[in-house]
Motif scaffolding. Structure first.
Motif, mmCIF file in Angstrom:
data_model
loop_
_atom_site.group_PDB
_atom_site.id
_atom_site.type_symbol
_atom_site.label_atom_id
_atom_site.label_comp_id
_atom_site.label_asym_id
_atom_site.label_seq_id
_atom_site.Cartn_x
_atom_site.Cartn_y
_atom_site.Cartn_z
ATOM 1 N N LEU A 122 0.824 -1.206 0.000
ATOM 2 C CA LEU A 122 0.000 0.000 0.000
ATOM 3 C C LEU A 122 0.860 1.258 0.000
ATOM 4 C CD1 LEU A 122 -2.776 -1.283 2.385
ATOM 5 C CD2 LEU A 122 -3.042 -0.733 -0.023
ATOM 6 N N ALA A 123 2.049 1.184 0.585
ATOM 7 C CA ALA A 123 2.968 2.321 0.493
ATOM 8 C C ALA A 123 3.437 2.507 -0.950
ATOM 9 C CB ALA A 123 4.163 2.097 1.418
ATOM 10 N N ALA A 124 3.691 1.392 -1.642
ATOM 11 C CA ALA A 124 4.167 1.465 -3.025
ATOM 12 C C ALA A 124 3.098 1.955 -3.987
ATOM 13 C CB ALA A 124 4.676 0.092 -3.463
ATOM 14 N N SER A 125 1.838 1.730 -3.646
ATOM 15 C CA SER A 125 0.753 2.118 -4.546
ATOM 16 C C SER A 125 0.130 3.464 -4.186
ATOM 17 C CB SER A 125 -0.333 1.035 -4.551
ATOM 18 O OG SER A 125 -0.904 0.899 -3.251
ATOM 19 N N GLY A 126 0.671 4.126 -3.171
ATOM 20 C CA GLY A 126 0.135 5.406 -2.728
ATOM 21 C C GLY A 126 0.668 6.579 -3.530
ATOM 22 N N PRO A 127 0.321 7.811 -3.096
ATOM 23 C CA PRO A 127 -0.417 8.114 -1.870
ATOM 24 C C PRO A 127 -1.904 7.817 -1.999
ATOM 25 C CG PRO A 127 0.020 10.132 -3.059
ATOM 26 C CD PRO A 127 0.729 9.041 -3.812
ATOM 27 N N HIS A 128 -2.542 7.610 -0.840
ATOM 28 C CA HIS A 128 -3.961 7.313 -0.795
ATOM 29 C C HIS A 128 -4.705 8.447 -0.089
ATOM 30 C CE1 HIS A 128 -2.950 3.249 -2.067
ATOM 31 N NE2 HIS A 128 -2.015 3.244 -1.130
ATOM 32 N N GLU A 129 -5.992 8.506 -0.316
ATOM 33 C CA GLU A 129 -6.771 9.568 0.309
ATOM 34 C C GLU A 129 -6.805 9.399 1.823
ATOM 35 O OE1 GLU A 129 -11.201 11.679 0.045
ATOM 36 O OE2 GLU A 129 -10.719 9.957 -1.221
ATOM 37 N N ARG A 130 -7.088 8.186 2.279
ATOM 38 C CA ARG A 130 -7.108 7.920 3.716
ATOM 39 C C ARG A 130 -5.696 7.605 4.204
ATOM 40 N NH1 ARG A 130 -12.543 4.736 3.300
ATOM 41 N NH2 ARG A 130 -13.931 6.094 4.480
ATOM 42 N N SER A 131 -5.404 8.004 5.421
ATOM 43 C CA SER A 131 -4.206 7.506 6.080
ATOM 44 C C SER A 131 -4.438 6.053 6.468
ATOM 45 C CB SER A 131 -3.900 8.339 7.329
ATOM 46 O OG SER A 131 -3.601 9.676 6.987
ATOM 47 N N ILE A 132 -3.357 5.279 6.502
ATOM 48 C CA ILE A 132 -3.450 3.865 6.866
ATOM 49 C C ILE A 132 -2.491 3.603 8.025
ATOM 50 C CG2 ILE A 132 -3.443 1.484 6.062
ATOM 51 C CD1 ILE A 132 -3.524 2.541 3.198
ATOM 52 N N MET A 133 -2.989 2.981 9.064
ATOM 53 C CA MET A 133 -2.165 2.625 10.216
ATOM 54 C C MET A 133 -2.009 1.103 10.263
ATOM 55 S SD MET A 133 -2.416 3.981 14.160
ATOM 56 C CE MET A 133 -4.204 3.834 14.192
ATOM 57 N N PHE A 134 -0.777 0.665 10.403
ATOM 58 C CA PHE A 134 -0.454 -0.757 10.465
ATOM 59 C C PHE A 134 0.034 -1.071 11.877
ATOM 60 C CE2 PHE A 134 0.022 0.672 6.131
ATOM 61 C CZ PHE A 134 -0.613 -0.309 5.399
#
Length: 451
Positions: free
Chosen positions: A285-297
């Motif tokens: 998901l980091a490689a395919s970003g940036p994304h609209e929502r933040s993502i927490m792992f």
């Protein structure tokens, strides 16, 4: 001129191809194998809850988050969240006195639960039928051979028993041999657990106790108490819209570790497999970003001793809990349940919200839980968040796998191909969740009530 335009278009297409391919990263089976090889390998000795081995596993996950380009979460100055705990180790020299008879922990007396708690009261001899369970402080039960003792213990506990004394059977002897006297762990700011003391007596000792009758007293002896900590690894992928909410992907990184009898419980499936999924999805998901929502792992510690990592997390969240739009917990995806369609994982509490169906509609290999009677929805780290109102579920490849909590939960018994494909199936759906306007919601009556 026309040829030049075609050439230019071709060049642009070639230049764009890597960027397009990057939008759906491929989960590499070699990478999956490498991560599982370390987390479930000999070196970490099963990542026991709140141990140095668990801390090393958390540091490894944190390093993978950094390598993937994740940052520390808001309000955190690093990737590790340490929760202080108190570890209590039983004396191993408990005694049980009934009437004039006293037995000492060893061949005649083994402790199944409550090894650090005292108990006393009048004894009652119960029949081997849960429906006829009497009320009493100390209940003596001679269960049948096999697994039937669980219903009897449950019935006695519901009757308010302070202590249950079980006549040893082959099944109970096996449990006692494997469990020994484990160290109990609790968060520092929570009270010591209460509950029923459950002990196992040899047939000879039990029969003498039953004949003696009268008052009973259980003395646990002097416990050893020490301070420690359990560790959550947390990584953050910043979104472009701070008002879009946060998507959360999690697993637990600990397992049972080394049993009192010296046997290593590696926990390759439970839950090194889920932890690897979190690492791989963080990278994808980091490689395919940036994304609209933040993502927490998040990779929690101390799940095996009472879901402590997730309980601490919800009390000390790096972001306000109301900002978390949904949580997907990943647990035990190392093999496929033969009861499920080929390649599919089960989602606990699937019908409780529209989250599972939304993931499935976007390509995730998930479906309903075929074991609702097992209450798996309440038995994983997702539940701490669900109790706070966050739509949170767990996906699992095979929740009732025969290697569960056995020494056979090793790398050799994993289906790495299934595991890799399961992780791959989550990439696009989670990316869609991170980029789209869809926010999961509870179904009517689906949200669990806070306790």
């Amino acid at each position: 001129m026309k040829r030049l335009c075609l050439a230019a278009v071709s060049l642009i297409a070639l230049m764009a191809a890597p960027a397009l391919a990057q939008q759906t990263p491929t989960i590499d089976q070699n990478s999956v194998t490498a991560h599982i090889g370390f987390l479930a390998g000999e070196e970490l000795q099963g990542r026991g809850s709140a141990t140095r081995d668990e801390a090393i596993a958390a540091a490894y996950v944190a390093a993978q988050f950094r390598l993937a380009g994740l940052t520390s979460a808001p309000t955190m100055d690093g990737y590790l969240q340490r929760a202080p705990v108190i570890k209590t180790t039983a004396s191993g020299a408990a005694t049980l006195t009934i009437g004039d008879l006293t037995v000492t922990q060893g061949d005649d007396l083994q402790i199944l639960s409550g090894a650090t708690r005292s108990a006393f009261g009048a004894t009652v001899l119960a029949p081997a039928d849960p429906a006829e369970m009497p009320t009493g402080d100390v209940i003596l039960i001679a269960p049948p051979e096999g697994p039937g003792f669980q219903a009897l213990v449950g019935a006695a506990a519901r009757k308010g028993a302070k202590m249950i004394v079980l006549r040893r059977t082959a099944a109970l002897a096996d449990i006692a041999a494997h469990n020994g006297t484990r160290t109990s762990v609790r968060l520092t700011d929570t009270p010591e657990r209460s509950g029923t003391v459950i002990v196992l007596a040899s047939p000879e000792a039990f029969d003498r106790m039953a004949s003696a009758g009268g008052e009973a007293a259980f003395d646990p002896g002097q416990s050893t108490i020490e301070n420690g900590f359990t560790t959550n690894a947390i990584g953050w992928l910043q979104g472009t819209n701070p008002d879009a909410g946060v998507l959360m992907v999690s697993a637990h990184l600990d397992h049972i570790g080394v049993r009192p009898d010296g046997v290593v419980m590696y926990g390759a499936n439970d839950d090194a497999s889920g932890t690897v999924a979190v690492i791989e999805l963080a990278g994808a998901l980091a490689a395919s970003g940036p994304h609209e929502r933040s993502i927490m792992f998040v990779a929690y510690g101390a799940e095996e001793v009472g879901l402590l990592g997730s309980r601490y997390f919800v009390e000390h969240p790096p972001v306000p809990l109301e900002e978390i739009a949904a949580n997907l917990e990943i647990e035990m995806i190392g093999d496929q349940d033969p009861q499920l369609p080929a390649g599919v994982m089960m989602m606990t509490g699937f019908e409780r919200s529209n989250f599972g169906q939304a993931l499935k509609d976007r390509g995730a290999l998930v479906g309903p839980d075929p074991y609702p009677e097992q209450n798996f929805f309440q038995r994983s780290d997702n539940y701490a968040l669900a109790l706070r109102g966050i739509v949170a579920h767990t996906v699992s490849g095979w929740a009732t796998i025969p290697t569960y909590h056995t020494p056979e939960d090793t790398i050799e018994n994993l289906n790495i191909a299934f595991m890799t494909n399961a992780i791959q199936s989550l990439v696009e759906p989670l990316k869609a969740m991170a980029d789209g306007a869809f926010t999961p919601e509870w179904a009517e009556g689906g949200r669990p009530e806070p306790r």
